[in-house]
Design an enzyme around this catalytic site. Structure first.
Site, short mmCIF file in Angstrom:
data_model
loop_
_atom_site.label_atom_id
_atom_site.label_comp_id
_atom_site.label_asym_id
_atom_site.label_seq_id
_atom_site.Cartn_x
_atom_site.Cartn_y
_atom_site.Cartn_z
N LYS A 209 69.37 -50.35 63.83
CA LYS A 209 70.84 -50.35 63.94
C LYS A 209 71.32 -51.38 64.95
O LYS A 209 72.39 -51.95 64.79
CB LYS A 209 71.36 -48.95 64.28
CG LYS A 209 71.16 -47.98 63.12
CD LYS A 209 72.11 -46.81 63.12
CE LYS A 209 71.94 -46.07 61.79
NZ LYS A 209 72.73 -44.91 61.62
N LYS B 257 65.87 -48.31 53.67
CA LYS B 257 66.22 -46.99 53.15
C LYS B 257 67.69 -46.98 52.71
O LYS B 257 68.49 -47.78 53.20
CB LYS B 257 65.96 -45.90 54.20
CG LYS B 257 67.04 -45.73 55.23
CD LYS B 257 66.83 -44.42 55.97
CE LYS B 257 68.06 -44.09 56.81
NZ LYS B 257 69.23 -43.68 56.05
N LYS C 284 74.26 -44.55 54.28
CA LYS C 284 75.71 -44.51 54.10
C LYS C 284 76.36 -45.74 54.66
O LYS C 284 77.32 -46.27 54.12
CB LYS C 284 76.29 -43.30 54.87
CG LYS C 284 76.16 -42.00 54.16
CD LYS C 284 76.88 -40.93 54.96
CE LYS C 284 75.89 -40.03 55.65
NZ LYS C 284 75.78 -40.20 57.07
P1 ATP Z 1 73.86 -43.85 58.48
O1 ATP Z 1 73.63 -45.11 57.72
O2 ATP Z 1 75.22 -43.74 59.03
O3 ATP Z 1 72.78 -43.57 59.50
P2 ATP Z 1 72.51 -42.08 56.66
O4 ATP Z 1 72.66 -42.28 55.20
O5 ATP Z 1 71.24 -42.51 57.29
O6 ATP Z 1 73.77 -42.68 57.38
P3 ATP Z 1 72.59 -39.69 58.27
O7 ATP Z 1 73.86 -38.95 58.47
O8 ATP Z 1 72.10 -40.58 59.37
O9 ATP Z 1 72.71 -40.51 56.90
O10 ATP Z 1 71.45 -38.65 57.94
C1 ATP Z 1 71.71 -37.41 57.33
C2 ATP Z 1 70.42 -36.82 56.77
O11 ATP Z 1 70.02 -37.53 55.61
C3 ATP Z 1 69.25 -36.90 57.74
O12 ATP Z 1 68.52 -35.70 57.64
C4 ATP Z 1 68.44 -38.06 57.24
O13 ATP Z 1 67.07 -37.93 57.55
C5 ATP Z 1 68.67 -37.96 55.74
N1 ATP Z 1 68.56 -39.27 55.08
C6 ATP Z 1 69.34 -40.34 55.32
N2 ATP Z 1 69.02 -41.36 54.52
C7 ATP Z 1 67.98 -40.93 53.76
C8 ATP Z 1 67.18 -41.53 52.73
N3 ATP Z 1 67.41 -42.77 52.34
N4 ATP Z 1 66.20 -40.80 52.16
C9 ATP Z 1 65.98 -39.52 52.56
N5 ATP Z 1 66.68 -38.89 53.52
C10 ATP Z 1 67.68 -39.57 54.11
MG MG Z 2 70.98 -42.36 59.41
#
Ligand code: ATP
Ligand code: MG
Length: 324
Positions: free
Chosen positions: A110, A191, A194
């Site tokens: 990040k 990965k 969001k």
């Molecule tokens: P950001 O990009 O803002 O970090 P994010 O998509 O990573 O958003 P988070 O809110 O950080 O989402 O994570 C929420 C949950 O989703 C956590 O338990 C995280 O481990 C899971 N998660 C996030 N992205 C993935 C992915 N690509 N595959 C599996 N699990 C995920």
């Molecule tokens: Mg995340």
């Protein structure tokens, strides 16, 4: 057992969030006391638009409930409404080595995207430790990308308990059965996130959009369909999505030989399985969008329940640290 998990209101939820974390939360809430938080204090550690934050929080709550998080049996609340999260994070900072925080993969990833790196981003896992430890959590259902943070939380627990007495329980991580880490459809070396909407399939996407997105997913030039994570990240990601959507964990049972090695044919199948899986979530979300009063009530009830537990725990912690 008590379970806790948080999701950042950084955008609409995607299939990685669902297969990686939410699906497990929904299952675990039945046999446990579940607490789920919309972690807005985490979301402000990266660039964001203040005017949009409240809307994003509401979006996340809607997605949460649409996925089957049941507020009748689970507590759903907004992190910043419980001041103890920030307070405990502040205290835990004093026993966390900076070097451990700098080693975190999420921090490295990040901070590459930011022009200037704020201290909040570095402290992210300490705030996460506060979230988990305030509620005497036994189990934390999260995606595989959070494993490293959870290990750091466990390290914080050991340090704290050594120094101040047995105050915190050691939380266990709960990963999905097939460790589903869903990758970005446009760049399968990253990965799905969001904060990087290109390459995401959102839970609220229409069937047409899902078809289109899967059709465009980056694969490779081999005319065959099989799983090999390192050499074929794009193809393996599609197989992983297919497996998660159908809940067929054993890849052999997915009958991948039936497509004559044609990626386009296989992609249609993947899209179809995903559409089937997401349709009830999308419908339920549309219903919930019509009930803003209900959402308010859920959050208010969640805030009250969370506040009660957090205040009590904070007293215990302050006593142990000699602050009262
Ligand atoms: P950001 O990009 O803002 O970090 P994010 O998509 O990573 O958003 P988070 O809110 O950080 O989402 O994570 C929420 C949950 O989703 C956590 O338990 C995280 O481990 C899971 N998660 C996030 N992205 C993935 C992915 N690509 N595959 C599996 N699990 C995920
Ligand atoms: Mg995340």
């Amino acid at each position: 057992m008590r379970i806790f998990s948080g999701i950042q209101p950084t955008g609409k939820l995607h299939i990685g969030n669902y297969f990686g974390a939410i699906q497990n939360m929904v299952k675990l809430q039945r046999q446990n006391e579940a607490i789920f938080s919309i972690v807005d204090l985490h979301a402000i550690t990266v660039k964001y638009e203040p005017k949009e934050l409240q809307e994003k929080i509401k979006d996340t709550v809607l997605d949460f409930l649409a996925c089957g998080i049941d507020p009748e049996i689970s507590t759903v609340f907004i992190q910043s409404q419980i001041k103890e999260h920030a307070e405990l994070a502040n205290l835990l900072q004093t026993i966390t080595p900076v070097g451990n925080l700098q080693r975190m993969t999420q921090f490295k990833d990040k901070s590459q995207k930011e022009n200037s790196i704020n201290a909040g981003l570095l402290m992210y896992p300490v705030l996460q430790a506060a979230d988990i430890l305030l509620y005497d959590t036994d189990i934390v259902p999260v995606g595989e990308d959070q494993k490293q943070h959870l290990e750091l939380v466990q390290d914080i627990v050991r340090r704290f308990n050594n120094r101040f007495g047995e105050i915190f329980r050691l939380p266990k991580i709960n990963l999905p059965r097939n460790s589903a880490r869903i990758m970005n459809l446009a760049d399968p070396s990253k990965k799905m996130s969001k904060s990087d909407p290109t390459g995401c399939v959102f839970l609220s996407d229409s069937p047409e959009i899902i078809k289109e997105k899967i059709k465009k997913a980056v694969t490779d030039s081999l005319d065959s369909i099989y799983y090999e994570k390192e050499k074929r990240p794009g193809m393996s990601n599609l197989i992983n999505i297919h497996s998660s959507a159908t809940e067929i964990v054993d890849v052999k049972k997915l009958k991948l030989e039936g497509y004559n090695g044609q990626h386009s044919k296989y992609k249609e199948r993947v899209a179809q399985s995903l559409i089937k899986k997401l349709e009830p979530i999308r419908k339920r979300r549309q219903e919930l969008e019509q009930k803003p009063d209900y959402i308010e009530k859920v959050l208010e009830q969640g805030r009250e329940r969370a506040q009660k537990i957090a205040s009590q725990k904070m007293e215990e912690i302050k006593k142990a640290m000699g602050l009262v």
